[in-house]
Scaffold this motif. Structure first.
Motif, short mmCIF file in Angstrom:
data_model
loop_
_atom_site.label_atom_id
_atom_site.label_comp_id
_atom_site.label_asym_id
_atom_site.label_seq_id
_atom_site.Cartn_x
_atom_site.Cartn_y
_atom_site.Cartn_z
N ALA A 111 10.10 -14.27 -0.46
CA ALA A 111 11.29 -13.06 -0.70
C ALA A 111 11.82 -13.91 -2.08
O ALA A 111 11.83 -15.15 -2.40
N GLY A 112 11.60 -12.38 -3.78
CA GLY A 112 12.34 -12.68 -4.10
C GLY A 112 10.89 -12.69 -5.23
O GLY A 112 10.80 -12.56 -6.46
N SER A 113 9.98 -12.76 -4.82
CA SER A 113 8.45 -13.52 -5.69
C SER A 113 8.05 -11.62 -6.40
O SER A 113 7.64 -11.08 -5.41
N LYS A 114 7.51 -12.47 -7.65
CA LYS A 114 6.88 -11.44 -8.21
C LYS A 114 5.21 -11.12 -7.69
O LYS A 114 4.98 -11.71 -8.12
N VAL A 115 5.16 -9.73 -7.61
CA VAL A 115 3.52 -9.37 -7.13
C VAL A 115 2.94 -8.50 -7.42
O VAL A 115 3.43 -7.09 -8.43
N THR A 116 1.44 -8.70 -7.39
CA THR A 116 0.66 -7.67 -7.73
C THR A 116 0.46 -6.88 -6.99
O THR A 116 -0.35 -7.63 -5.98
N VAL A 117 0.74 -5.15 -6.49
CA VAL A 117 -0.20 -4.47 -5.43
C VAL A 117 -1.46 -4.04 -5.44
O VAL A 117 -1.27 -3.42 -6.55
N THR A 118 -2.13 -3.65 -5.43
CA THR A 118 -3.43 -3.19 -5.52
C THR A 118 -4.00 -2.69 -4.58
O THR A 118 -4.05 -2.50 -3.88
N PHE A 119 -4.40 -1.78 -4.75
CA PHE A 119 -5.46 -0.34 -3.64
C PHE A 119 -6.20 0.56 -4.50
O PHE A 119 -6.54 0.88 -5.47
N ARG A 120 -7.65 1.02 -3.91
CA ARG A 120 -8.93 1.70 -3.77
C ARG A 120 -8.59 3.55 -4.04
O ARG A 120 -7.49 3.70 -3.46
N PRO A 121 -8.88 4.17 -5.21
CA PRO A 121 -8.20 5.49 -5.15
C PRO A 121 -8.92 5.89 -4.04
O PRO A 121 -7.82 7.24 -3.46
N GLU A 122 -9.68 5.66 -3.18
CA GLU A 122 -10.10 6.07 -1.99
C GLU A 122 -9.06 5.81 -0.80
O GLU A 122 -9.24 6.55 0.56
N GLU A 123 -8.34 5.13 -1.19
CA GLU A 123 -6.77 4.39 0.01
C GLU A 123 -5.62 5.34 -0.50
O GLU A 123 -4.68 4.55 0.14
N VAL A 124 -5.75 6.33 -1.34
CA VAL A 124 -4.60 7.66 -1.71
C VAL A 124 -5.06 8.82 -0.67
O VAL A 124 -5.60 9.30 -0.96
N ARG A 125 -4.36 9.19 -0.59
CA ARG A 125 -4.53 10.86 0.10
C ARG A 125 -2.79 11.25 -0.23
O ARG A 125 -2.37 10.73 -0.61
N LEU A 126 -3.36 13.28 -0.76
CA LEU A 126 -2.29 13.84 -1.51
C LEU A 126 -1.90 14.20 -0.87
O LEU A 126 -2.48 15.00 0.64
N THR A 127 -0.45 14.31 -0.06
CA THR A 127 0.18 15.25 0.70
C THR A 127 1.13 15.82 -0.24
O THR A 127 1.85 15.71 -1.36
N GLY A 128 2.06 17.15 0.36
CA GLY A 128 2.61 18.02 -0.12
C GLY A 128 4.59 17.33 0.69
O GLY A 128 5.74 18.53 -0.04
N GLN A 129 4.51 16.16 1.52
CA GLN A 129 5.10 16.02 1.86
C GLN A 129 5.83 14.52 1.60
O GLN A 129 5.17 13.95 2.02
N PRO A 130 7.01 14.21 1.67
CA PRO A 130 7.64 12.44 1.70
C PRO A 130 7.27 12.18 2.44
O PRO A 130 7.12 12.61 3.49
N GLY A 131 7.13 11.16 2.76
CA GLY A 131 6.69 9.93 3.29
C GLY A 131 6.48 8.87 3.33
O GLY A 131 7.03 8.21 2.47
N GLU A 132 6.93 7.66 4.85
CA GLU A 132 6.46 6.14 4.50
C GLU A 132 5.70 5.73 3.71
O GLU A 132 3.88 6.61 3.55
N ASN A 133 5.17 4.54 2.73
CA ASN A 133 4.82 4.76 1.93
C ASN A 133 3.76 5.96 0.81
O ASN A 133 2.73 5.52 0.42
N SER A 134 4.60 6.48 0.84
CA SER A 134 4.30 7.61 -0.43
C SER A 134 5.19 7.55 -1.69
O SER A 134 6.32 7.54 -1.50
N LEU A 135 4.56 7.63 -2.57
CA LEU A 135 4.96 8.08 -4.01
C LEU A 135 5.15 9.42 -4.85
O LEU A 135 3.69 10.27 -4.48
N ALA A 136 6.10 9.87 -4.94
CA ALA A 136 6.32 11.07 -6.00
C ALA A 136 4.95 11.15 -7.06
O ALA A 136 5.26 10.16 -8.01
N ALA A 137 4.65 11.89 -7.09
CA ALA A 137 3.44 11.65 -8.86
C ALA A 137 3.26 13.88 -9.01
O ALA A 137 3.76 14.64 -8.54
N ARG A 138 2.35 13.27 -9.99
CA ARG A 138 2.44 14.64 -10.97
C ARG A 138 0.91 14.77 -11.51
O ARG A 138 0.73 13.58 -11.85
N VAL A 139 -0.19 15.77 -10.98
CA VAL A 139 -1.37 15.65 -11.10
C VAL A 139 -1.41 15.74 -12.54
O VAL A 139 -1.30 17.06 -12.77
N THR A 140 -2.12 14.88 -12.97
CA THR A 140 -2.55 15.43 -14.72
C THR A 140 -3.90 15.66 -14.56
O THR A 140 -4.60 16.63 -15.37
#
Length: 370
Positions: A281-310
């Motif tokens: 606990a307290g360790s600084k980490v780097t989290v990585t994930f592939r683009p195909e492991e990200v799904r766009l949704t219209g509602q917030p949920g667990e493991n979802s982050l608010a974002a804006r489409v560029t």
């Protein structure tokens, strides 16, 4: 004369603790790997990582500072470059401009003092093998880039080498032709069963050709595995970001449960991974994930982050979305495109839902060059 496919004997190559330096600086350090008889292995890494130095040492073009290289049980340190039984294809093909295609192919056979009659028959066989029947009398300048590459391959295998080395062999070709010749080389290698080591910085080329990859960075081996294993289970952050595309988030381990880990992100956000990580606990980490492991949704949920489409860009069967989080971090998501796939407008507010079961976590590092 027996067919060449029956007369080439691929041999195992073993490289152990290979080290070489230029100007007092190590170009490669303790590099070790094996290429099984009849296997294709790719040395893969960015420019300057030392992969070409390894290839040149195996070919006998340089004498390494230390280490051992064994081909078919024979220690290469005691064998001259010409006597090693190795064929090599260079990026610029290195064809003799004043010799015809047939004469270029015949050159190593003449060096081996192969009788003229057999030499002629073998040249004809090589031209047929690389689909250049009728082109034997043409000079290199009268051939296309792809045809020159075929001549270079034919010359490299005409002497029936135990090992074929290829140094960025498709780098000078356009993308479509490069893919066609990669497929041709793969069929040729499987037909001949020749042990092959290819050096490239092109990850797609390496993954399409090789049975296994040797990932190198700054003169060191980072990982040796199959293309799928390297993509799915990278050992290091370098491998994860070099092979394929990877999103990167910086975080801190907040809580460790028996079967889950909670990672805090900037802006009071968090990701929950469905496994316990080997961090405190307290360790600084780097989290990585592939683009195909990200799904766009219209509602917030667990493991979802608010974002804006560029921007959203269709790339053949795939739709790629570039996103920016509230804190300015850039993410990329991709999905298979169908007739009813929704293409969001620039500026659309969405939630990026991350498949954390497939995410990777590495010790925190300050910056990563992608």
């Amino acid at each position: 004369m027996p067919h060449i496919a029956n007369s080439i004997e691929g041999k195992q190559l073993s490289v152990k603790d290979l080290t070489h330096s230029y100007g007092g600086q190590n170009a490669v350090s303790d590099v070790s790997f094996e290429v099984n008889a009849g296997e294709i292995v790719a040395l893969l890494g960015p420019s300057g990582c030392g992969k070409s130095t390894v290839l040149r040492a195996i070919a006998g073009l340089i004498h390494p500072k230390s280490g051992r290289m064994v081909l078919g049980g024979a220690d290469l340190a005691n064998i001259s470059a010409r006597a090693r039984g190795i064929g090599m294809v260079f990026q610029n093909y290195a064809l003799f401009p004043h010799l015809t295609a047939a004469e270029n192919i015949a050159y190593p056979l003449a060096c081996q003092q192969v009788p003229r009659t057999e030499r002629k028959a073998r040249v004809e066989e090589m031209l047929s093998l690389v689909r250049l029947d009728g082109y034997g009398n043409r000079l290199p300048r009268e051939l296309s880039g792809g045809q020159q590459q075929r001549v270079a391959v034919a010359r490299a295998i005409a002497g029936r080498p135990s090992l074929l080395l290829l140094d960025e062999p498709f780098g000078a070709l356009d993308r479509a032709l490069r893919f066609d010749l990669q497929v041709e080389l793969l069929h040729l290698q499987k037909t001949l069963g020749i042990t092959t080591l290819i050096v490239t910085h092109d990850q797609e080329e390496a993954q399409s050709l090789a049975n296994r990859l040797v990932l190198m960075s700054k003169g060191n081996v980072e990982q040796i595995d199959t293309p799928m294993a390297v993509y799915d289970r990278p050992n290091t952050l370098f491998v994860n970001t070099f092979i394929g595309q990877a999103n990167i988030l910086r975080g801190t381990v907040m809580r460790l449960d028996p079967e889950a880990t909670l990672i805090g992100l900037p802006g009071d956000k968090a990701l929950r991974l469905p496994r316990r990580l080997n961090f405190t606990a307290g360790s600084k980490v780097t989290v990585t994930f592939r683009p195909e492991e990200v799904r766009l949704t219209g509602q917030p949920g667990e493991n979802s982050l608010a974002a804006r489409v560029t921007v959203s860009v269709p790339l053949g069967p795939t739709l790629v979305h570039d996103l920016v989080l509230d804190d300015g971090t850039n993410l990329r998501a991709s999905e298979v495109r169908g007739p009813s796939t929704f293409v969001p407008e620039t500026g659309t507010q969405v939630f990026a839902e991350i498949d954390t079961a497939r995410a990777h976590v590495f010790p925190g590092e300050p910056e990563v060059s992608q």
